[in-house]
Design an enzyme around this catalytic site. Structure first.
Site, PDB file in Angstrom:
ATOM      1  N   HIS A  17      37.222  -0.796 -22.858  1.00 51.60           N
ATOM      2  CA  HIS A  17      37.939  -2.080 -22.918  1.00 51.60           C
ATOM      3  C   HIS A  17      37.200  -3.070 -23.826  1.00 51.60           C
ATOM      4  O   HIS A  17      37.828  -3.791 -24.600  1.00 51.60           O
ATOM      5  CB  HIS A  17      38.026  -2.720 -21.523  1.00 51.60           C
ATOM      6  N   LYS A  41      48.015  -0.518  -7.735  1.00 48.67           N
ATOM      7  CA  LYS A  41      47.101   0.611  -7.687  1.00 48.67           C
ATOM      8  C   LYS A  41      46.029   0.314  -6.646  1.00 48.67           C
ATOM      9  O   LYS A  41      45.865  -0.826  -6.235  1.00 48.67           O
ATOM     10  CB  LYS A  41      46.327   0.811  -8.999  1.00 48.67           C
ATOM     11  N   ARG A  90      44.436   5.908 -25.592  1.00 54.24           N
ATOM     12  CA  ARG A  90      43.450   6.989 -25.580  1.00 54.24           C
ATOM     13  C   ARG A  90      44.169   8.319 -25.699  1.00 54.24           C
ATOM     14  O   ARG A  90      44.535   8.759 -26.758  1.00 54.24           O
ATOM     15  CB  ARG A  90      42.664   6.988 -24.253  1.00 54.24           C
ATOM     16  N   SER A 128      38.699   3.404 -16.183  1.00 58.95           N
ATOM     17  CA  SER A 128      38.144   2.700 -15.018  1.00 58.95           C
ATOM     18  C   SER A 128      38.148   3.615 -13.810  1.00 58.95           C
ATOM     19  O   SER A 128      37.193   3.619 -13.024  1.00 58.95           O
ATOM     20  CB  SER A 128      38.974   1.453 -14.703  1.00 58.95           C
TER      21      SER A 128
HETATM   22  P1  ADP Z   1      46.501  -1.155 -16.890  1.00 60.68           P
HETATM   23  O1  ADP Z   1      46.624  -1.064 -15.393  1.00 60.68           O
HETATM   24  O2  ADP Z   1      47.286  -2.282 -17.468  1.00 60.68           O
HETATM   25  O3  ADP Z   1      46.718   0.139 -17.631  1.00 60.68           O
HETATM   26  P2  ADP Z   1      43.676  -0.877 -17.503  1.00 60.68           P
HETATM   27  O4  ADP Z   1      42.583  -1.815 -17.119  1.00 60.68           O
HETATM   28  O5  ADP Z   1      43.606   0.502 -16.945  1.00 60.68           O
HETATM   29  O6  ADP Z   1      44.999  -1.626 -17.095  1.00 60.68           O
HETATM   30  O7  ADP Z   1      43.768  -0.764 -19.090  1.00 60.68           O
HETATM   31  C1  ADP Z   1      44.058  -1.876 -19.891  1.00 60.68           C
HETATM   32  C2  ADP Z   1      44.303  -1.387 -21.317  1.00 60.68           C
HETATM   33  O8  ADP Z   1      43.094  -0.847 -21.851  1.00 60.68           O
HETATM   34  C3  ADP Z   1      45.350  -0.280 -21.442  1.00 60.68           C
HETATM   35  O9  ADP Z   1      46.079  -0.488 -22.623  1.00 60.68           O
HETATM   36  C4  ADP Z   1      44.523   0.980 -21.554  1.00 60.68           C
HETATM   37  O10 ADP Z   1      45.210   1.994 -22.265  1.00 60.68           O
HETATM   38  C5  ADP Z   1      43.335   0.453 -22.361  1.00 60.68           C
HETATM   39  N1  ADP Z   1      42.135   1.266 -22.176  1.00 60.68           N
HETATM   40  C6  ADP Z   1      41.536   1.627 -21.030  1.00 60.68           C
HETATM   41  N2  ADP Z   1      40.440   2.391 -21.264  1.00 60.68           N
HETATM   42  C7  ADP Z   1      40.358   2.528 -22.627  1.00 60.68           C
HETATM   43  C8  ADP Z   1      39.472   3.222 -23.509  1.00 60.68           C
HETATM   44  N3  ADP Z   1      38.476   3.963 -23.047  1.00 60.68           N
HETATM   45  N4  ADP Z   1      39.712   3.139 -24.847  1.00 60.68           N
HETATM   46  C9  ADP Z   1      40.763   2.415 -25.301  1.00 60.68           C
HETATM   47  N5  ADP Z   1      41.637   1.754 -24.532  1.00 60.68           N
HETATM   48  C10 ADP Z   1      41.447   1.803 -23.203  1.00 60.68           C
END
Ligand code: ADP
Length: 175
Positions: A17, A41, A90, A128
């Site tokens: 992130h 979630k 990803r 995460s």
């Molecule tokens: P959400 O519940 O909205 O998916 P997340 O916190 O899981 O929230 O992710 C927020 C954003 O960050 C999403 O667009 C996700 O694809 C992106 N993201 C999460 N991990 C990575 C990573 N390792 N590399 C690039 N983008 C990521």
């Protein structure tokens, strides 16, 4: 001012992130990292904790701000005057989910465009949920999250109730 919003659950924020936020901050005048307050979630950190940890993790980047929202993301974007949303991509599975959300968001708000930034190679596998799982089971997450996140995860692990400990979901072992 060219403002972008990077929304997510950030439970917790990872180096993946941070990488996306940092790269977005090079493109836009200001990036608002928006922590969703009502995710559908299982989360381990409260909204306040997720926001605080994200803020600490991004404090070295001057044109990034961290905020919380609990509405539709397009309504929040309009409220703060952001015309662009940032999302990270990803694995291929991300694409399908992001595609669906993007079509819905464009249906709701054709004036707001989403920009997708491709993950950096070293964070391709990083999520995460995986970080939470490894940390909760006592594994080493150094290098995957900012130090403040590693410390917060350690504190969370140390304070798990017996019930929480026994109900840890092993995501990676699911079919
Ligand atoms: P959400 O519940 O909205 O998916 P997340 O916190 O899981 O929230 O992710 C927020 C954003 O960050 C999403 O667009 C996700 O694809 C992106 N993201 C999460 N991990 C990575 C990573 N390792 N590399 C690039 N983008 C990521």
């Amino acid at each position: 001012m060219n403002l972008a919003v990077f929304p997510g659950t950030f439970d917790p924020i990872t180096n993946g992130h941070v990488d996306i936020a940092q790269r977005a901050a090079r493109i836009f005048d200001e990036v608002i990292v928006a922590v969703y307050a009502r995710p559908n979630k299982n989360i381990i950190f409260s909204t306040e904790q997720r926001t605080h940890i994200a803020r600490e993790s991004l404090s070295h980047i001057p044109n990034i701000r961290v905020d919380t929202f609990d509405s539709l993301i397009v309504d929040y974007a309009r409220k703060i005057g952001a015309k662009t949303m940032i999302r990270g991509l990803r694995v291929i599975a991300d694409f399908e989910h992001e595609f669906q959300m993007n079509l819905m968001n464009r249906n709701l708000a054709p004036d707001i465009e989403t920009v997708f930034l491709m993950t950096s190679q070293e964070y391709y596998y990083l999520s995460s949920s995986l970080v939470r799982e490894v940390a909760l089971l006592g594994g080493d997450i150094t290098g995957l999250v900012p130090p403040v996140v590693a410390a917060a995860l350690q504190a969370r692990v140390d304070n798990l109730s017996d019930q929480e400990r026994s109900s840890i979901k092993i995501v990676s072992l699911h079919e």
